[in-house]
Design a protein around this motif. Structure first.
Motif, PDB file in Angstrom:
ATOM      1  N   GLY A  19      83.320  51.022  26.352  1.00 33.75           N
ATOM      2  CA  GLY A  19      83.643  51.297  27.877  1.00 33.75           C
ATOM      3  C   GLY A  19      82.971  49.986  28.574  1.00 33.75           C
ATOM      4  N   VAL A  20      81.727  49.441  28.316  1.00 26.44           N
ATOM      5  CA  VAL A  20      81.203  48.188  28.682  1.00 26.44           C
ATOM      6  C   VAL A  20      82.112  47.061  28.751  1.00 26.44           C
ATOM      7  N   ILE A  21      82.531  46.886  27.474  1.00 20.61           N
ATOM      8  CA  ILE A  21      83.411  45.859  26.696  1.00 20.61           C
ATOM      9  C   ILE A  21      84.745  45.596  27.616  1.00 20.61           C
ATOM     10  N   THR A  22      85.203  46.913  27.888  1.00 26.28           N
ATOM     11  CA  THR A  22      86.663  46.849  28.453  1.00 26.28           C
ATOM     12  C   THR A  22      86.624  46.592  30.041  1.00 26.28           C
ATOM     13  N   SER A  23      85.352  47.134  30.504  1.00 25.94           N
ATOM     14  CA  SER A  23      85.122  47.031  31.887  1.00 25.94           C
ATOM     15  C   SER A  23      84.928  45.574  32.230  1.00 25.94           C
ATOM     16  N   GLN A  24      84.053  45.038  31.456  1.00 26.93           N
ATOM     17  CA  GLN A  24      83.754  43.444  31.723  1.00 26.93           C
ATOM     18  C   GLN A  24      84.933  42.572  31.425  1.00 26.93           C
ATOM     19  N   TYR A  25      85.748  43.124  30.593  1.00 28.74           N
ATOM     20  CA  TYR A  25      87.144  42.355  30.325  1.00 28.74           C
ATOM     21  C   TYR A  25      87.976  42.343  31.389  1.00 28.74           C
ATOM     22  N   GLN A  26      88.201  43.465  32.094  1.00 26.89           N
ATOM     23  CA  GLN A  26      88.975  43.644  33.247  1.00 26.89           C
ATOM     24  C   GLN A  26      88.247  42.903  34.477  1.00 26.89           C
ATOM     25  N   ALA A  27      87.021  43.077  34.599  1.00 24.22           N
ATOM     26  CA  ALA A  27      86.416  42.327  35.706  1.00 24.22           C
ATOM     27  C   ALA A  27      86.583  40.571  35.675  1.00 24.22           C
ATOM     28  N   ARG A  28      86.579  40.334  34.368  1.00 23.78           N
ATOM     29  CA  ARG A  28      86.778  38.584  34.283  1.00 23.78           C
ATOM     30  C   ARG A  28      88.355  38.567  34.622  1.00 23.78           C
ATOM     31  N   LYS A  29      89.143  39.422  34.254  1.00 23.45           N
ATOM     32  CA  LYS A  29      90.661  39.234  34.665  1.00 23.45           C
ATOM     33  C   LYS A  29      91.000  39.232  36.206  1.00 23.45           C
ATOM     34  N   LEU A  30      90.233  40.126  36.565  1.00 23.25           N
ATOM     35  CA  LEU A  30      90.316  40.299  38.250  1.00 23.25           C
ATOM     36  C   LEU A  30      89.902  39.039  38.753  1.00 23.25           C
ATOM     37  N   TYR A  31      88.403  38.431  38.434  1.00 20.62           N
ATOM     38  CA  TYR A  31      88.009  37.479  38.918  1.00 20.62           C
ATOM     39  C   TYR A  31      88.852  35.987  38.776  1.00 20.62           C
ATOM     40  N   GLN A  32      89.569  36.034  37.362  1.00 19.88           N
ATOM     41  CA  GLN A  32      90.507  34.803  37.545  1.00 19.88           C
ATOM     42  C   GLN A  32      91.761  34.975  38.381  1.00 19.88           C
ATOM     43  N   GLN A  33      92.177  36.178  38.604  1.00 19.18           N
ATOM     44  CA  GLN A  33      93.171  36.376  39.544  1.00 19.18           C
ATOM     45  C   GLN A  33      92.810  35.833  41.023  1.00 19.18           C
ATOM     46  N   ILE A  34      91.532  36.348  41.382  1.00 12.72           N
ATOM     47  CA  ILE A  34      91.098  36.057  42.594  1.00 12.72           C
ATOM     48  C   ILE A  34      90.920  34.543  42.822  1.00 12.72           C
ATOM     49  N   GLU A  35      90.419  33.903  41.825  1.00 10.80           N
ATOM     50  CA  GLU A  35      90.458  32.369  41.809  1.00 10.80           C
ATOM     51  C   GLU A  35      91.829  31.792  42.051  1.00 10.80           C
ATOM     52  N   THR A  36      92.810  32.133  41.214  1.00  8.77           N
ATOM     53  CA  THR A  36      94.153  31.779  41.340  1.00  8.77           C
ATOM     54  C   THR A  36      94.638  31.944  42.514  1.00  8.77           C
ATOM     55  N   GLU A  37      94.346  32.881  43.258  1.00  8.26           N
ATOM     56  CA  GLU A  37      94.963  33.310  44.559  1.00  8.26           C
ATOM     57  C   GLU A  37      94.299  32.571  45.678  1.00  8.26           C
ATOM     58  N   GLN A  38      93.096  32.070  45.447  1.00 13.22           N
ATOM     59  CA  GLN A  38      92.329  31.578  46.427  1.00 13.22           C
ATOM     60  C   GLN A  38      92.767  29.899  46.299  1.00 13.22           C
ATOM     61  N   LYS A  39      92.900  29.506  44.986  1.00 14.93           N
ATOM     62  CA  LYS A  39      93.787  28.037  45.110  1.00 14.93           C
ATOM     63  C   LYS A  39      95.059  27.990  45.928  1.00 14.93           C
ATOM     64  N   LYS A  40      96.006  29.021  45.543  1.00 17.27           N
ATOM     65  CA  LYS A  40      97.305  29.258  46.191  1.00 17.27           C
ATOM     66  C   LYS A  40      97.234  29.082  47.619  1.00 17.27           C
ATOM     67  N   ILE A  41      95.937  29.763  48.112  1.00 19.07           N
ATOM     68  CA  ILE A  41      95.705  29.941  49.700  1.00 19.07           C
ATOM     69  C   ILE A  41      95.429  28.487  50.148  1.00 19.07           C
ATOM     70  N   GLN A  42      94.724  27.711  49.416  1.00 20.40           N
ATOM     71  CA  GLN A  42      94.287  26.320  49.564  1.00 20.40           C
ATOM     72  C   GLN A  42      95.430  25.423  49.679  1.00 20.40           C
ATOM     73  N   LEU A  43      96.304  25.573  48.720  1.00 19.06           N
ATOM     74  CA  LEU A  43      97.442  24.883  48.705  1.00 19.06           C
ATOM     75  C   LEU A  43      98.441  25.144  49.924  1.00 19.06           C
ATOM     76  N   LEU A  44      98.669  26.234  50.176  1.00 14.09           N
ATOM     77  CA  LEU A  44      99.473  26.614  51.134  1.00 14.09           C
ATOM     78  C   LEU A  44      98.815  26.323  52.800  1.00 14.09           C
TER      79      LEU A  44
END
Length: 90
Positions: A19-44
């Motif tokens: 459960g801990v491993i799965t939740s950490q993996y999901q948190a990392r994926k979500l953090y990467q998505q946040i960074e990707t969207e923030q880069k898109k915001i900066q470009l826009l």
């Protein structure tokens, strides 16, 4: 009996670890998505600012006036070239 309790506790520990491993993996994926969207915001935002500058350059008074003179052959009205319309009603 003690072996059975130890086995159950071991299975619970393993389940919690997964459960801990799965939740950490999901948190990392979500953090990467946040960074990707923030880069898109900066470009826009950058593109929006560039378009605002371009719009201000294209809509300057001098440019509009030059297009009106050169392409549309428009002139300023003055007393010499102002048409006079007479009312023919008697």
């Amino acid at each position: 009996m003690l072996v059975r309790i130890n086995l159950i506790l071991l299975l619970l520990i393993i389940a919690c670890a997964f459960g801990v491993i799965t939740s950490q993996y999901q948190a990392r994926k979500l953090y990467q998505q946040i960074e990707t969207e923030q880069k898109k915001i900066q470009l826009l935002n950058t593109e929006y600012n560039q378009l605002q500058l371009e719009l201000s350059a294209w809509s300057t008074h001098q440019r509009v006036e030059n297009i009106a003179k050169e392409e549309l052959h428009m002139t300023h009205l003055n007393s010499l070239n102002q048409p006079i319309i007479k009312n023919n009603k008697n």
